[in-house]
Design a protein around this motif. Structure first.
Motif, PDB file in Angstrom:
ATOM      1  N   THR A  97       0.820  -1.208   0.000  1.00  0.00           N
ATOM      2  CA  THR A  97       0.000   0.000   0.000  1.00  0.00           C
ATOM      3  C   THR A  97       0.853   1.256   0.000  1.00  0.00           C
ATOM      4  OG1 THR A  97      -1.609  -1.271   1.304  1.00  0.00           O
ATOM      5  CG2 THR A  97      -1.974   1.094   1.107  1.00  0.00           C
ATOM      6  N   GLU A  98       1.852   1.291   0.877  1.00  0.00           N
ATOM      7  CA  GLU A  98       2.704   2.474   0.963  1.00  0.00           C
ATOM      8  C   GLU A  98       3.429   2.731  -0.351  1.00  0.00           C
ATOM      9  OE1 GLU A  98       3.598   4.731   3.336  1.00  0.00           O
ATOM     10  OE2 GLU A  98       2.001   4.120   4.706  1.00  0.00           O
ATOM     11  N   ARG A  99       3.864   1.667  -0.987  1.00  0.00           N
ATOM     12  CA  ARG A  99       4.619   1.832  -2.233  1.00  0.00           C
ATOM     13  C   ARG A  99       3.750   2.326  -3.384  1.00  0.00           C
ATOM     14  NH1 ARG A  99       9.584  -1.043  -2.730  1.00  0.00           N
ATOM     15  NH2 ARG A  99      10.234  -2.003  -0.773  1.00  0.00           N
ATOM     16  N   VAL A 100       2.432   2.138  -3.278  1.00  0.00           N
ATOM     17  CA  VAL A 100       1.549   2.550  -4.366  1.00  0.00           C
ATOM     18  C   VAL A 100       1.027   3.967  -4.155  1.00  0.00           C
ATOM     19  CG1 VAL A 100      -0.593   2.032  -5.603  1.00  0.00           C
ATOM     20  CG2 VAL A 100       0.893   0.175  -4.847  1.00  0.00           C
ATOM     21  N   ASP A 108       6.271   3.511  -9.969  1.00  0.00           N
ATOM     22  CA  ASP A 108       6.547   3.723 -11.392  1.00  0.00           C
ATOM     23  C   ASP A 108       5.347   3.248 -12.208  1.00  0.00           C
ATOM     24  OD1 ASP A 108       7.568   4.107 -13.878  1.00  0.00           O
ATOM     25  OD2 ASP A 108       9.200   2.652 -13.710  1.00  0.00           O
ATOM     26  N   THR A 109       4.667   4.178 -12.865  1.00  0.00           N
ATOM     27  CA  THR A 109       3.502   3.845 -13.702  1.00  0.00           C
ATOM     28  C   THR A 109       3.756   4.181 -15.175  1.00  0.00           C
ATOM     29  OG1 THR A 109       2.513   6.020 -13.289  1.00  0.00           O
ATOM     30  CG2 THR A 109       1.917   4.226 -11.778  1.00  0.00           C
ATOM     31  N   PHE A 125       7.309  -2.068  -9.063  1.00  0.00           N
ATOM     32  CA  PHE A 125       7.845  -1.893  -7.716  1.00  0.00           C
ATOM     33  C   PHE A 125       9.353  -2.122  -7.625  1.00  0.00           C
ATOM     34  CE2 PHE A 125       3.420  -3.196  -7.322  1.00  0.00           C
ATOM     35  CZ  PHE A 125       2.912  -2.225  -6.479  1.00  0.00           C
ATOM     36  N   GLY A 126       9.911  -2.840  -8.543  1.00  0.00           N
ATOM     37  CA  GLY A 126      11.328  -3.184  -8.449  1.00  0.00           C
ATOM     38  C   GLY A 126      11.525  -4.367  -7.524  1.00  0.00           C
ATOM     39  N   ILE A 136       2.938  -5.346 -11.072  1.00  0.00           N
ATOM     40  CA  ILE A 136       1.525  -5.735 -11.062  1.00  0.00           C
ATOM     41  C   ILE A 136       0.813  -4.935 -12.149  1.00  0.00           C
ATOM     42  CG2 ILE A 136      -0.626  -5.762  -9.747  1.00  0.00           C
ATOM     43  CD1 ILE A 136       0.969  -6.179  -7.243  1.00  0.00           C
ATOM     44  N   ARG A 137       0.137  -5.640 -13.043  1.00  0.00           N
ATOM     45  CA  ARG A 137      -0.552  -4.999 -14.154  1.00  0.00           C
ATOM     46  C   ARG A 137      -2.042  -5.348 -14.113  1.00  0.00           C
ATOM     47  NH1 ARG A 137       3.613  -7.412 -17.030  1.00  0.00           N
ATOM     48  NH2 ARG A 137       2.074  -8.697 -18.126  1.00  0.00           N
TER      49      ARG A 137
END
Length: 296
Positions: A97-100, A108-109, A125-126, A136-137
């Motif tokens: 959650t935090e990374r998004v 990165d989007t 996310f790396g 995740i796509r």
């Protein structure tokens, strides 16, 4: 009290065995402020709190806003979730959650794509813990249905790519909404306790070993006009277990009531039959009509 900028001298005395001891403590005005003493270990200062620290405090106190993805300079995807977690087999869940949604750590989007009929939200996310190159796509499509007379967007599949080459795919054909609306659901997950809206594409690949859960999930992939969601189409169905039990109970009560009314009507019909029943006439014999000899 006369000069609050001066230091205050506090003298305390305590009794010894046979004498008096005294100790002096000097308190500055900064030390006298209880709020300053509380915030001092965190290096926060009330009068001159910086803007970045205020933003940090606000982010800790409330949920994050939706993730807005632009394509060719125009916003095309809005995505929000209170929690995004993945798990491989029986390992512990990895909370992403935090990374998004954390604005200070933007995900990165750049791999996201938006067209008239197709959209893809790419979250790169790396390296996350033991996973390398985690991506995740979310694949979505916009289709016109003649029966409904309007366009509907569907979340076709969710992909988890890890270790650069391996991938797990989940079908999500049950996640859909009108193209002019957003889609909201309390849980979009591959777990059975959450109705399994994300179904592994095949039990032969690695998707059967993965679990992914979106909590308080909301997404809009087409007709995004601003950074706010359109009216949401919720996934809650009318035939929930509680509502289904209520319908069954109501049906049983209606049957009992109908049977009781039938019995009452039947009893009234019997009473009417007894009232209008014709009397039986028995003709008297001629001997009975002759006068009795004894009476003569």
């Amino acid at each position: 009290k006369e000069n609050p900028h001066q230091a205050t001298r506090v003298t305390s005395r305590r009794d010894g065995e046979y004498g008096l001891e005294s100790e002096e403590v000097i308190l500055t005005p900064e030390d006298e402020n209880p709020l300053r003493r509380i915030l001092q270990p965190f290096k926060w200062h009330q009068p001159g709190m910086s803007l970045s620290k205020r933003k940090l405090l606000q982010s800790l106190m409330g949920p994050y806003g939706p993730l807005s993805v632009s394509y060719n300079g125009k916003p095309c995807i809005l995505f929000k979730a209170k929690r995004l977690a993945i798990r491989y087999r029986n390992h512990t869940f990895i909370d992403l959650t935090e990374r998004v949604f954390n604005p200070s750590l933007p995900v990165d989007t750049k791999g996201s794509i938006c067209t008239k009929d197709k959209a893809m939200l790419s979250l790169r996310f790396g390296d996350v813990e033991d996973l390398r190159g985690l991506v995740i796509r979310l694949q979505m499509s916009n289709t016109f249905y003649e029966a409904a007379g309007q366009n509907w967007f569907t979340l076709d599949s969710v992909h988890i790519q890890y270790n650069w080459t391996q991938e797990a795919t989940f079908n999500a054909s049950e996640v859909y909404a009108p193209a002019t609306s957003s889609y909201h659901c309390q849980h979009v997950s591959s777990l059975h306790k959450y109705d399994t809206l994300l179904v592994p594409s095949s039990h032969t690949d690695t998707s059967a070993n993965w679990h992914i859960t979106f909590t308080d999930f909301q997404i809009q992939a087409f007709n995004v006009q601003s950074e706010k969601f359109a009216s949401a189409s919720d996934c809650a169905t009318f035939l929930t277990p509680a509502i289904l039990m209520g319908l069954v109970t109501s049906l049983i009560l209606l049957l009992v009531l109908a049977y009781a009314l039938h019995m009452v009507v039947h009893l009234k019909h019997i009473d009417r039959y007894e009232e209008h029943k014709a009397t039986v006439y028995f003709p008297r014999s001629p001997e009975a009509e002759l006068p009795d000899k004894n009476s003569l």
